[in-house]
Design a protein around this motif. Structure first.
Motif, PDB file in Angstrom:
ATOM      1  N   GLU A  28       3.418  91.145  25.317  1.00 34.05           N
ATOM      2  CA  GLU A  28       2.858  91.538  26.613  1.00 34.05           C
ATOM      3  C   GLU A  28       3.912  92.290  27.433  1.00 34.05           C
ATOM      4  OE1 GLU A  28       0.688  92.677  29.106  1.00 34.05           O
ATOM      5  OE2 GLU A  28      -0.472  91.046  28.189  1.00 34.05           O
ATOM      6  N   TRP A  68       0.869  85.515  34.075  1.00 34.42           N
ATOM      7  CA  TRP A  68       1.966  84.887  33.361  1.00 34.42           C
ATOM      8  C   TRP A  68       2.782  84.076  34.359  1.00 34.42           C
ATOM      9  CZ3 TRP A  68       5.229  88.318  29.527  1.00 34.42           C
ATOM     10  CH2 TRP A  68       4.567  88.350  28.280  1.00 34.42           C
ATOM     11  N   LEU A  99      -1.135  90.388  35.346  1.00 33.88           N
ATOM     12  CA  LEU A  99      -1.215  91.239  34.165  1.00 33.88           C
ATOM     13  C   LEU A  99      -2.322  92.284  34.310  1.00 33.88           C
ATOM     14  CD1 LEU A  99      -0.887  88.526  31.370  1.00 33.88           C
ATOM     15  CD2 LEU A  99       0.917  89.733  32.607  1.00 33.88           C
ATOM     16  N   ASN A 151      -4.236  93.443  32.000  1.00 37.78           N
ATOM     17  CA  ASN A 151      -5.410  93.074  31.211  1.00 37.78           C
ATOM     18  C   ASN A 151      -6.070  91.787  31.688  1.00 37.78           C
ATOM     19  OD1 ASN A 151      -5.123  95.317  29.485  1.00 37.78           O
ATOM     20  ND2 ASN A 151      -3.564  94.232  28.293  1.00 37.78           N
TER      21      ASN A 151
END
Length: 750
Positions: free
Chosen positions: A478, A502, A496, A498
């Motif tokens: 990632e 995190w 993120l 997408n």
């Protein structure tokens, strides 16, 4: 007497009025550029300049300048034209969206019938022409006849072919005919026509061209219009053309005091009644003229889209534009712990994450003053686009700006000192995009280290440590990290591209991916827009399906399962989730631990636990300039909340500030409190959530409560709700143990 009061209030241990820059609690103020001049008008001794965001009033006698905006008179932003009607003693203020304000003396009256009308077509108001007490507004669909005495729209003239809407850019008359400059040609109709609403009454002016006309004005007995580089005059049914001026392309025409002024490529040009031109001097700074008029003594006043209001002098010019941020563009607003806010006007495409190549830079507001940083003020950043976020080091006072194309910028004392990219830091260029260094988010941890996301690189988490060393980190495949938040446990929460979050512990290289799955976050949506931590250490996450809370953020990485919780709110007999499915664009926590949510439908202030609605601000019930809130943050010193919208920045003085462990600088605003003051008296700089008592000078209890974080706003009443009498009142605030005490005095004049 005044001197005695001052001495009484300012002895050691008691404190006086704070900074004059403060606004009272509950008040609003706009923070918009007023340099983009649109139109100019004279009203007696006042010169008015309409700008995109407000109205400048300049007094020619004492050189005093005043600004009217959404907070103090105007009903809207996006001005398009102004014109004074001397018969009705009314300044007509028109807007791009069809809204209309009338300034009559010191009063503002709104006429929003056109703005609120459900119709197809362009509502833009381009021009206003006066005849008696009637104002004729040239609009994107036709002409409005406005009765300034009754203050109502009297007629609508749709004059396009077949009665279809057509853009009308300007209107005038010669005593016999109305002349309309339209997108279909120059049209005219008899003033005394029985039905000007009948499009058949409007005929093409003989000898005119079959093209769009942007201008028409009366000069003496001549109808004047333009065609690119030529001035045309129409009189006695015949046309004459003035000698073209080499290199000149004409803009707006305005006639005042028997002088016609035409804006042009390089400078305004004056025409006398014989249509003889006089060219004004060229100045390199004046680059975007919008309109100009000549006053009764021959002085030319110009509305410039860069300089605001401009006055031409015998040798030079003066310009008048209130200071503000350089642009209305807002991406992120970030407050500084030491007071003030930074605003960045960049961005990136929300779907592709490609650069938007914005050049708006950053704007810094502190001590009631704006300073702007962009390629014009910082030439070294000429090739750097899309400044996204600025954060200030609470220890050193240095500011750092994340950019989407050029890495990191460092400022000290509002001066640019360094640029960081792969040549001098751990910031890397984006994979497959050499020379581009996207930094998507910034945050300081409790150690004073600056962390940042480095989007689309092999090691997308970067740190600039307090000691000057750098490091970067990778966590699997990632690499598309955007906005960044750091909690009190020094965990990094990275949004993120997408979807999801995190949560990173860089010390032991552990990561937890939070998503919409049960046990792994239970986010209501993968589209996360913002993250904040409250005073109790809870982490709030804003998604496009409402907000959620992580009640044990310290164990987010280590726990086997972790789920966010949605707050349940009772509304009448129904129970639902906090803010339902509102898109939460942004949020912040104030000094009283209350939550401010910025959405696409305005602003919501909720109680500390999120169950009670305290305020809801929209365009309809407040001066808020747009319901689409892009970013917001709170100045912890003043409690002022700054709302960054898609139309610019506006702020509201809240009644909560960050508190302290002990009293350091108690301030009362205003103080003395004059009898004419109807707002709240704000006491700030207090012990956090301290116990507050107000007594008279003999010790009689008047009022008691708890502070909102580090401040409290008093409505000048006692505990029974009665207004207090004139006199001196003592404020005492203590912590729960009684060991720390704050004192202040207030003089009330009723």
């Amino acid at each position: 007497m005044i001197k005695k009061v001052f001495l009484l209030f300012c002895f050691v241990g008691l404190f006086c009025l704070g900074a004059f820059a403060q606004i009272p609690v509950g008040n609003w103020r706009t923070h918009l550029p007023f340099s983009k001049g649109i139109a100019v008008e004279q009203v007696g001794n006042q010169i008015y300049c309409a700008t995109e965001n407000g109205l400048i009033e300049f007094n020619r006698t004492d050189n005093e300048m005043r600004v009217f905006d959404r907070v103090n008179g105007l009903s809207d932003i996006g001005l398009s034209y102004i014109r004074y009607n001397s018969d009705a003693k009314t300044l007509v203020i028109a807007y791009k969206n069809g809204n209309i304000d009338l300034k009559v003396g010191s009063r503002f009256i709104n006429i929003n019938a056109l703005k609120g009308k459900n119709m197809t077509g362009d509502k833009t108001i381009f021009h206003c022409f006066n005849r008696g007490n009637l104002a004729y507004l040239s609009c994107g669909f036709g002409i409005l006849e406005l009765d300034l005495t009754k203050r109502e729209i009297r007629n609508t003239f749709i004059i396009g072919d077949g009665g279809n809407p057509t853009k009308v850019y300007a209107l005038t008359d010669d005593g016999t005919y109305f002349y309309a400059a339209t997108q279909k040609g120059l049209l005219r109709a008899f003033i005394n026509s029985a039905n000007l609403s009948d499009f058949n009454q409007w005929k093409t002016v003989p000898g005119s061209f079959n093209r769009a006309y942007r201008n028409v004005a009366l000069l003496g007995n001549k109808i004047i219009t333009t065609n690119s580089d030529s001035i045309y005059s129409f009189q006695n049914e015949s046309w004459a053309v003035s000698q073209p001026i080499t290199g000149v392309s004409y803009g707006k025409l305005e006639t005042r005091n028997n002088v016609l002024i035409a804006t042009s490529t390089f400078r305004p040009i004056k025409f006398d009644v014989n249509v003889s031109p006089t060219q004004l001097p060229i100045y390199a700074e004046i680059t975007n003229q919008q309109a100009a008029i000549c006053d009764e003594v021959g002085t030319v006043w110009l509305a410039d889209f860069k300089l605001g209001l401009v006055k031409y002098l015998a040798n030079g010019f003066e310009n008048f534009s209130p200071k503000g941020p350089a642009s209305t563009a807002v991406f992120r607003v970030r407050a500084s712990k030491n007071g003030g806010v930074w605003v960045c006007g960049g961005g990136f495409d929300q779907s592709s994450y490609n650069s938007l190549y914005r050049i708006d830079g950053a704007y810094h507001f502190k001590d009631d003053e704006w300073k702007n940083f962009n390629r014009n003020t910082v030439p070294a950043t000429n090739l750097i686009f899309d400044w996204l976020e600025a954060v200030e080091d609470p220890n050193s006072g240095k500011a750092y700006v994340a950019t989407w194309t050029g890495g990191l910028l460092e400022f000290e004392n509002d001066k640019f000192i360094k640029h960081y990219d792969s040549t001098n830091s751990s910031i890397q260029n984006q994979i497959g995009n050499p020379g581009v260094y996207p930094v998507g988010g910034l945050a300081f941890d409790s150690n004073g280290d600056l962390w940042m996301t480095n989007y689309g690189t092999g090691k997308p988490l970067v740190v600039k440590r307090r000691n000057g060393t750098w490091a970067n980190f990778s966590f699997g495949s990632e690499d598309k990290l955007g906005a960044l938040f750091i909690d009190r446990n020094n965990q990094k929460w990275a949004v993120l591209r997408n979807g999801g979050i995190w949560v990173i512990n860089a010390a032991n290289n552990r990561v937890r991916f939070l998503n919409n799955a049960a046990g792994s976050g239970s986010l209501p949506s993968m589209n996360v827009n913002c993250i904040a931590e409250d005073k109790d250490g809870l982490v709030w996450v804003g998604t496009d399906l409402g907000p959620v809370v992580f009640y044990s953020p310290s164990s987010v990485i280590t726990a086997n399962t972790v789920d966010a919780q949605r707050i349940k709110v009772k509304q009448g007999e129904f129970v639902g989730y906090l803010l339902g499915t509102e898109v939460i664009n942004t949020m912040a926590v104030d000094g009283a631990n209350r939550k401010w949510f910025g959405t696409q439908n305005g602003v919501f202030l909720m109680s500390a636990d999120g169950t009670k609605l305290i305020h809801q601000f929209t365009e309809n019930n407040s001066p808020l300039i747009s319901n689409n809130i892009m970013s917001l943050d709170i100045d912890p010193k003043s409690g002022e909340i700054f709302f960054g919208t898609d139309k610019g920045l506006i702020s509201f003085r809240g009644n909560a500030t960050d508190g302290t462990e002990a009293c350091t600088s108690v301030k009362v605003f205003p103080n003395p409190v004059q009898s004419t003051f109807e707002g709240l008296v704000t006491i700030s700089g207090l012990i956090n959530n301290g116990y507050l008592k107000i007594t008279d000078v003999t010790g009689n209890l008047v009022y008691q409560t708890r502070a909102n974080g580090g401040s409290y706003s008093w409505n000048k009443t006692d505990y029974t709700g009665r207004k207090v009498n004139t006199g001196v009142y003592i404020v005492m605030v203590t912590d729960e143990t009684g060991a720390n005490t704050c004192l202040a005095k207030i003089l009330i004049e009723n």
